[in-house]
Design a protein around this motif. Structure first.
Motif, short mmCIF file in Angstrom:
data_model
loop_
_atom_site.label_atom_id
_atom_site.label_comp_id
_atom_site.label_asym_id
_atom_site.label_seq_id
_atom_site.Cartn_x
_atom_site.Cartn_y
_atom_site.Cartn_z
N LYS A 68 -11.10 8.75 18.08
CA LYS A 68 -11.29 8.94 16.64
C LYS A 68 -10.62 7.80 15.87
N ASN A 69 -11.34 7.27 14.88
CA ASN A 69 -10.74 6.28 14.00
C ASN A 69 -9.54 6.89 13.26
N ARG A 70 -8.54 6.06 13.00
CA ARG A 70 -7.40 6.54 12.22
C ARG A 70 -7.64 6.43 10.72
N THR A 71 -8.69 5.74 10.31
CA THR A 71 -9.03 5.64 8.90
C THR A 71 -10.48 6.09 8.71
N HIS A 72 -10.72 6.90 7.70
CA HIS A 72 -12.08 7.35 7.42
C HIS A 72 -12.27 7.54 5.92
N LEU A 73 -13.52 7.72 5.52
CA LEU A 73 -13.86 7.96 4.13
C LEU A 73 -14.15 9.43 3.89
N ASP A 74 -13.73 9.92 2.74
CA ASP A 74 -14.13 11.23 2.24
C ASP A 74 -15.09 11.02 1.09
N LEU A 75 -16.24 11.68 1.13
CA LEU A 75 -17.23 11.55 0.07
C LEU A 75 -17.13 12.73 -0.89
N ALA A 135 -11.98 9.42 -1.38
CA ALA A 135 -10.70 8.95 -0.85
C ALA A 135 -10.92 8.15 0.42
N MET A 136 -10.00 7.22 0.64
CA MET A 136 -9.86 6.52 1.91
C MET A 136 -8.66 7.17 2.59
N VAL A 137 -8.89 7.79 3.74
CA VAL A 137 -7.90 8.66 4.36
C VAL A 137 -7.40 8.02 5.66
N VAL A 138 -6.08 7.99 5.82
CA VAL A 138 -5.46 7.33 6.96
C VAL A 138 -4.57 8.32 7.70
N ASP A 139 -4.81 8.50 8.98
CA ASP A 139 -3.93 9.33 9.81
C ASP A 139 -2.61 8.59 10.01
N CYS A 140 -1.50 9.32 9.96
CA CYS A 140 -0.21 8.67 10.15
C CYS A 140 0.81 9.68 10.66
N ALA A 141 1.96 9.19 11.07
CA ALA A 141 3.05 10.05 11.54
C ALA A 141 4.02 10.39 10.43
N VAL A 161 3.95 12.67 -2.82
CA VAL A 161 4.54 12.38 -1.52
C VAL A 161 5.19 13.65 -0.99
N THR A 162 4.75 14.11 0.17
CA THR A 162 5.38 15.24 0.86
C THR A 162 5.51 14.86 2.33
N ASP A 163 6.05 15.77 3.12
CA ASP A 163 6.13 15.52 4.56
C ASP A 163 4.74 15.46 5.19
N ASP A 164 3.74 16.06 4.51
CA ASP A 164 2.40 16.16 5.10
C ASP A 164 1.41 15.14 4.57
N GLN A 165 1.63 14.64 3.36
CA GLN A 165 0.68 13.66 2.85
C GLN A 165 1.29 12.81 1.74
N ALA A 166 0.72 11.62 1.59
CA ALA A 166 1.05 10.73 0.48
C ALA A 166 -0.26 10.32 -0.17
N TYR A 177 -9.06 7.53 -4.21
CA TYR A 177 -7.66 7.67 -3.82
C TYR A 177 -7.45 7.05 -2.44
N LEU A 178 -6.20 6.72 -2.16
CA LEU A 178 -5.77 6.31 -0.83
C LEU A 178 -4.79 7.36 -0.35
N GLU A 179 -5.13 8.04 0.75
CA GLU A 179 -4.34 9.19 1.20
C GLU A 179 -3.88 8.98 2.64
N PHE A 180 -2.63 9.30 2.88
CA PHE A 180 -2.05 9.24 4.23
C PHE A 180 -1.71 10.66 4.65
N LEU A 181 -2.33 11.12 5.73
CA LEU A 181 -2.16 12.49 6.20
C LEU A 181 -1.38 12.50 7.51
N ARG A 182 -0.36 13.34 7.56
CA ARG A 182 0.41 13.47 8.80
C ARG A 182 -0.48 14.11 9.85
N THR A 183 -0.60 13.42 10.98
CA THR A 183 -1.53 13.83 12.02
C THR A 183 -0.82 13.85 13.36
N PRO A 184 -0.87 14.99 14.07
CA PRO A 184 -0.22 15.05 15.39
C PRO A 184 -0.82 14.02 16.35
#
Length: 246
Positions: A68-75, A135-141, A161-166, A177-184
């Motif tokens: 799976k790509n770590r970056t994807h688009l949300d429509l 949004a442009m969504v990026v998986d992150c730790a 900004v939270t522990d789960d997303q920025a 938007y540019l979103e970073f989502l905490r992803t296991p």
């Protein structure tokens, strides 16, 4: 000094075909100013666009892996009926349903004709004025660390900004938007999709790159050779490029 995200870079075996898919998907236009296929709002090629973040599809010799790509688009969609119509239209254009472990969710996960994942969201008020890309969504730790880096790297405002997303967005409050989502199990992989950043007119690209390194970016060799842009990775290994002002 600061940089602005100007386009999402997608690698593809058939850049023309993938560009045409995204143009149809977004009701935009595919332009072919050179080797790549650029997808942006209709009405003529404007780059960088003052509001939209475009898509630049770049031809490469290797196809996407099953990872799976770590970056994807949300429509974005405006209603339940719009969401259903858009999903049906995208599938007719060659998109396929994808299971990334999302379970029972109100959005639909699809992949473009070369397997790049994206989501068609249910209507959400927060995205009512973003244009077709919500949004442009990026998986992150670590979303907090990503907010610090990307908030410093770009001139976009940090909204949440939270522990789960920025969440970041243009300081003018326009576009996606540019979103970073905490992803296991978010491990660095070769990025098939990444962001391209551009200095403002009059700013020095080399100084911007040095500033990014001071923020924690590292140099990245993806076989680019001698090119006018600079390939870097953020502190979690997400690839991005700093383009040369035209």
């Amino acid at each position: 000094m600061a940089l602005r995200p100007v386009q999402v870079n997608i690698k593809a075996l058939d850049a023309g075909a993938v560009g045409r898919f995204w143009a149809e998907a977004l009701d935009w236009t595919a332009y072919s100013p050179g080797v790549t296929t650029y997808v942006g709002p209709a009405g003529g090629l404007v780059w960088p666009h003052p509001v939209a973040v475009g898509i630049d599809v770049v031809p490469v010799p290797e196809g996407k892996t099953a990872t799976k790509n770590r970056t994807h688009l949300d429509l974005a969609t405006a209603s339940g009926a719009h969401q259903a119509e858009l999903v049906a239209r995208l599938r007719a254009l060659g998109a396929t349903p994808v299971d990334v472990g999302q379970g029972d969710v109100p959005w639909t996960v699809l992949a473009d004709p070369e397997g790049n994942e994206f989501c068609v969201l249910e209507p959400r008020e927060v995205y009512r004025d973003t244009g077709p890309i919500a949004a442009m969504v990026v998986d992150c730790a670590d979303p907090r660390a990503m907010a610090r880096f990307w908030g410093g790297a770009t001139d976009w405002a940090v909204h949440e900004v939270t522990d789960d997303q920025a969440v970041l967005r243009s300081a003018q409050g326009v576009g996606p938007y540019l979103e970073f989502l905490r992803t296991p199990a978010n491990a660095p992989v070769p990025d098939r999709v990444h962001l391209d950043l551009l200095p403002y007119p009059g700013d020095d690209k080399a100084a911007e790159v040095a500033r990014l390194r001071a923020l924690g970016a590292t140099d990245l060799d993806v076989g680019q050779g001698e090119v006018p842009w600079t390939c870097l990775a953020d502190p979690e290994g997400h690839e991005f490029c700093v383009l040369a002002p035209s």
